[in-house]
Motif scaffolding. Structure first.
Motif, PDB file in Angstrom:
ATOM      1  N   ASN A  48       1.042  -1.070  -0.013  1.00 51.15           N
ATOM      2  CA  ASN A  48      -0.166   0.021  -0.113  1.00 51.15           C
ATOM      3  C   ASN A  48       0.981   1.299   0.182  1.00 51.15           C
ATOM      4  N   ALA A  49       2.015   1.221   0.652  1.00 52.58           N
ATOM      5  CA  ALA A  49       2.937   2.371   0.561  1.00 52.58           C
ATOM      6  C   ALA A  49       3.286   2.759  -0.839  1.00 52.58           C
ATOM      7  N   LEU A  50       3.882   1.639  -1.607  1.00 53.12           N
ATOM      8  CA  LEU A  50       4.367   1.902  -2.846  1.00 53.12           C
ATOM      9  C   LEU A  50       2.969   2.285  -3.835  1.00 53.12           C
ATOM     10  N   ALA A  51       2.114   1.831  -3.408  1.00 53.77           N
ATOM     11  CA  ALA A  51       0.893   2.180  -4.315  1.00 53.77           C
ATOM     12  C   ALA A  51       0.432   3.720  -4.279  1.00 53.77           C
ATOM     13  N   ALA A  52       0.438   4.252  -2.860  1.00 49.27           N
ATOM     14  CA  ALA A  52       0.091   5.525  -2.675  1.00 49.27           C
ATOM     15  C   ALA A  52       1.258   6.325  -3.175  1.00 49.27           C
ATOM     16  N   LEU A  53       2.453   5.904  -3.392  1.00 49.07           N
ATOM     17  CA  LEU A  53       3.481   6.802  -3.751  1.00 49.07           C
ATOM     18  C   LEU A  53       3.399   7.051  -5.200  1.00 49.07           C
ATOM     19  N   ARG A  54       2.981   5.937  -6.044  1.00 46.99           N
ATOM     20  CA  ARG A  54       2.640   6.069  -7.512  1.00 46.99           C
ATOM     21  C   ARG A  54       1.502   7.041  -7.740  1.00 46.99           C
ATOM     22  N   ILE A  55       0.506   6.977  -6.861  1.00 44.80           N
ATOM     23  CA  ILE A  55      -0.540   8.125  -7.181  1.00 44.80           C
ATOM     24  C   ILE A  55      -0.021   9.436  -6.662  1.00 44.80           C
ATOM     25  N   ALA A  56       0.880   9.755  -5.785  1.00 40.85           N
ATOM     26  CA  ALA A  56       1.441  11.020  -5.403  1.00 40.85           C
ATOM     27  C   ALA A  56       2.164  11.338  -6.641  1.00 40.85           C
ATOM     28  N   GLU A  57       3.203  10.564  -7.159  1.00 39.49           N
ATOM     29  CA  GLU A  57       3.797  10.666  -8.234  1.00 39.49           C
ATOM     30  C   GLU A  57       3.083  11.287  -9.511  1.00 39.49           C
ATOM     31  N   THR A  58       2.271  10.461  -9.835  1.00 39.39           N
ATOM     32  CA  THR A  58       1.289  11.008 -10.931  1.00 39.39           C
ATOM     33  C   THR A  58       0.632  12.293 -10.897  1.00 39.39           C
ATOM     34  N   ALA A  59       0.267  12.633  -9.514  1.00 42.10           N
ATOM     35  CA  ALA A  59      -0.277  13.811  -9.235  1.00 42.10           C
ATOM     36  C   ALA A  59       0.497  14.975  -9.251  1.00 42.10           C
ATOM     37  N   THR A  60       1.783  14.758  -8.885  1.00 37.10           N
ATOM     38  CA  THR A  60       2.897  15.813  -8.680  1.00 37.10           C
ATOM     39  C   THR A  60       3.276  16.080 -10.266  1.00 37.10           C
ATOM     40  N   GLU A  61       3.343  15.073 -11.054  1.00 36.52           N
ATOM     41  CA  GLU A  61       3.889  15.561 -12.447  1.00 36.52           C
ATOM     42  C   GLU A  61       2.450  16.380 -13.168  1.00 36.52           C
ATOM     43  N   ALA A  62       1.599  16.059 -12.794  1.00 36.57           N
ATOM     44  CA  ALA A  62       0.240  16.753 -13.112  1.00 36.57           C
ATOM     45  C   ALA A  62       0.372  18.297 -12.655  1.00 36.57           C
ATOM     46  N   ALA A  63       0.573  18.459 -11.380  1.00 38.25           N
ATOM     47  CA  ALA A  63       0.698  19.810 -10.671  1.00 38.25           C
ATOM     48  C   ALA A  63       1.927  20.450 -11.452  1.00 38.25           C
ATOM     49  N   GLU A  64       2.930  19.893 -11.714  1.00 39.91           N
ATOM     50  CA  GLU A  64       3.906  20.735 -12.298  1.00 39.91           C
ATOM     51  C   GLU A  64       3.686  21.080 -13.490  1.00 39.91           C
ATOM     52  N   LYS A  65       3.129  20.381 -14.429  1.00 42.78           N
ATOM     53  CA  LYS A  65       2.709  20.807 -15.787  1.00 42.78           C
ATOM     54  C   LYS A  65       1.714  21.838 -15.637  1.00 42.78           C
ATOM     55  N   ILE A  66       0.742  21.864 -14.753  1.00 42.31           N
ATOM     56  CA  ILE A  66      -0.093  23.124 -14.612  1.00 42.31           C
ATOM     57  C   ILE A  66       0.648  24.298 -14.245  1.00 42.31           C
ATOM     58  N   THR A  67       1.643  24.053 -13.330  1.00 47.41           N
ATOM     59  CA  THR A  67       2.445  25.154 -12.911  1.00 47.41           C
ATOM     60  C   THR A  67       3.212  25.767 -14.098  1.00 47.41           C
ATOM     61  N   LEU A  68       3.792  25.043 -14.965  1.00 48.89           N
ATOM     62  CA  LEU A  68       4.579  25.483 -16.025  1.00 48.89           C
ATOM     63  C   LEU A  68       3.980  26.092 -17.337  1.00 48.89           C
ATOM     64  N   THR A  69       2.382  25.862 -17.377  1.00 42.54           N
ATOM     65  CA  THR A  69       1.666  26.271 -18.076  1.00 42.54           C
ATOM     66  C   THR A  69       0.545  27.465 -17.620  1.00 42.54           C
ATOM     67  N   ALA A  70       0.818  27.874 -16.330  1.00 42.94           N
ATOM     68  CA  ALA A  70      -0.254  28.797 -15.942  1.00 42.94           C
ATOM     69  C   ALA A  70       0.135  30.159 -15.990  1.00 42.94           C
ATOM     70  N   GLY A  71       1.390  30.504 -16.434  1.00 45.67           N
ATOM     71  CA  GLY A  71       1.799  31.632 -16.840  1.00 45.67           C
ATOM     72  C   GLY A  71       2.674  32.613 -16.058  1.00 45.67           C
ATOM     73  N   PRO A  72       2.944  33.816 -16.026  1.00 43.94           N
ATOM     74  CA  PRO A  72       3.828  34.522 -15.171  1.00 43.94           C
ATOM     75  C   PRO A  72       3.015  34.652 -13.862  1.00 43.94           C
ATOM     76  N   GLY A  73       4.091  34.493 -12.800  1.00 45.11           N
ATOM     77  CA  GLY A  73       3.545  34.668 -11.573  1.00 45.11           C
ATOM     78  C   GLY A  73       3.050  33.311 -10.894  1.00 45.11           C
ATOM     79  N   SER A  74       2.901  32.437 -11.556  1.00 43.55           N
ATOM     80  CA  SER A  74       2.596  31.167 -11.113  1.00 43.55           C
ATOM     81  C   SER A  74       3.509  30.385 -10.026  1.00 43.55           C
TER      82      SER A  74
END
Length: 432
Positions: A293-319
């Motif tokens: 379960n620990a590794l499964a939760a980590l995989r979910i966190a990794e996928t979400a972090t990748e998505a979060a950083e993509k949003i930050t990169l495309t959010a424009g100046p000041g994000s």
């Protein structure tokens, strides 16, 4: 009994040395100084399995007069005003910061109410560039959450916690009508801002190892998030509860809080929130040796972090933020640190060291507190792996990095590491 009271005091940063004779004195009518009566009733409540009051323990009104405000018997805004008011007052803050930590009952942890359909975000949503299902505009109050979070990362929890407590009292809470019935109840957005600032203040106190008052701010932040109908903020606060419980050694309680935080996340929660909560869930499972379960939760966190950083990169100046908070962003550096703790608890030291190296490389220079904790954890693992020379080589840089910080948590880990590395290292660490 004496040993249990000493241990409860240690959780709140108190060094107590009570023994059998001390308990005999209490039984004969001697009243220990504040906050020891509160520690005694906490210990009794834990062992009895029910709440034990000061009266039950034999302490009269004189004992109660020194007891700081309670946060469970009044509306959360009033309780927050009283707590922050004492915290901001130099004449009264010492008593607040010596409050004992109380291990919560997992059975009392109920999920937040939802006004909308099950599994959807609440009316307030979650703010920032990362919040897709949102609706909370950026205001000066939102900027204050980012500012104080940044100050925590740059200088440690002891740097601006007094300022934040005063800001809550003078600039935030009066606008919510806490001094009397107003023409209308506070808006969800206003409640949410108060909840998030209380959350940041709780983190500052935890960084100074004042776990009792930190716990009370987290409790009030969760209640305010519930009133604001924002399950995402509630989940983030309960996740912080889990991390605090784990730091104090309460592993099963920590996992139950991490599971509750995950269960309350709505389907529309932003990627940073999902990453932040699931990363702690992974550590909670690892603490109980549940590798799958620990590794499964980590995989979910990794996928979400990748998505979060993509949003930050495309959010424009000041994000982008040099020291992000979990309401707006979750970075790969933060996830790597949680990954290292998960793997360390699963006895995978080599992979944990690799994760810490990634975390250190990805952190902003402004995140001095995060960098110090990362380097200290890395040196500790190197020492545990038998690589003493490599760990010792990192010592001067770690002390230099930690010197500007006002962080009891950093001081503790650096001092502990210094004791293990060499006789002269600890004396070098006491200079900051």
């Amino acid at each position: 009994m004496a040993q249990a009271v000493n241990a409860a005091g240690a959780e709140g940063g108190l060094r107590l040395r009570y023994d059998r004779s001390s308990v005999s004195h209490w039984l004969s009518g001697t009243r220990p100084r504040y906050p020891v009566p509160l520690l005694i009733v906490e210990v009794l409540s834990h062992h009895l399995g029910r709440t034990c009051s000061l009266d039950d323990a034999g302490f009269d009104e004189r004992g109660r007069a020194h007891s700081p405000c309670q946060v469970t018997g009044q509306p959360p805004l009033h309780a927050l005003a009283e707590l922050a008011g004492r915290d901001a007052d130099p004449a009264r803050r010492e008593g607040v910061r010596r409050l004992p930590y109380t291990v919560p009952d997992p059975a009392s942890l109920s999920l937040p109410r939802l006004s909308g359909p099950a599994g959807t975000a609440g009316t307030a949503g979650t703010g920032g560039a990362a919040g897709a299902a949102v609706g909370l505009p950026r205001t000066s109050h939102d900027a204050s959450v980012r500012f104080f979070t940044g100050e925590l990362g740059r200088y440690g929890g002891g740097h601006t916690r007094n300022t934040l407590a005063l800001y809550l009292c003078d600039a935030v809470l009066p606008t919510l009508g806490r001094r009397g019935p107003g023409p209308a109840p506070p808006r969800p957005q206003a409640l949410l801002r108060a909840a998030r600032l209380a959350f940041v203040l709780a983190r500052m106190h935890a960084d100074e190892l004042d776990h009792g008052v930190s716990q009370r701010y987290l409790h009030l932040a969760a209640r305010l998030a519930d009133e604001a109908d924002d399950p995402v903020t509630w989940s983030i606060v309960i996740r912080a509860h889990s991390a605090q419980l784990l730091a104090l050694g309460h592993r099963r309680h920590a996992l139950s809080h991490a599971e509750a935080a995950t269960a309350a996340l709505p389907r529309g929660a932003s990627p940073p929130a999902r990453a932040y909560v699931h990363a702690q869930l992974a550590v909670g499972y690892a603490a109980l040796r549940d590798k799958r379960n620990a590794l499964a939760a980590l995989r979910i966190a990794e996928t979400a972090t990748e998505a979060a950083e993509k949003i930050t990169l495309t959010a424009g100046p000041g994000s982008s933020q040099t020291v992000p908070d979990p309401f707006d962003a979750y970075t790969s550096a933060a996830l790597a640190f949680q990954t290292a703790e998960t793997l360390q608890r699963l006895d995978d030291t080599r992979s944990a060291l690799a994760a810490l190296a990634r975390s250190a490389a990805a952190r902003s220079a402004d995140d001095r507190r995060g960098l110090a904790l990362t380097h200290a954890r890395r040196a500790t693992l190197l020492l545990r792996a038998g690589q003493r020379e490599e760990a010792l080589a990192r010592w001067p840089g770690l002390v230099a990095l930690s010197a500007p910080l006002r962080s009891a948590a950093v001081r503790r880990v650096v001092h502990a590491l210094g004791d293990k590395l060499r006789p002269g290292a600890r004396s070098a660490a006491t200079d900051f």
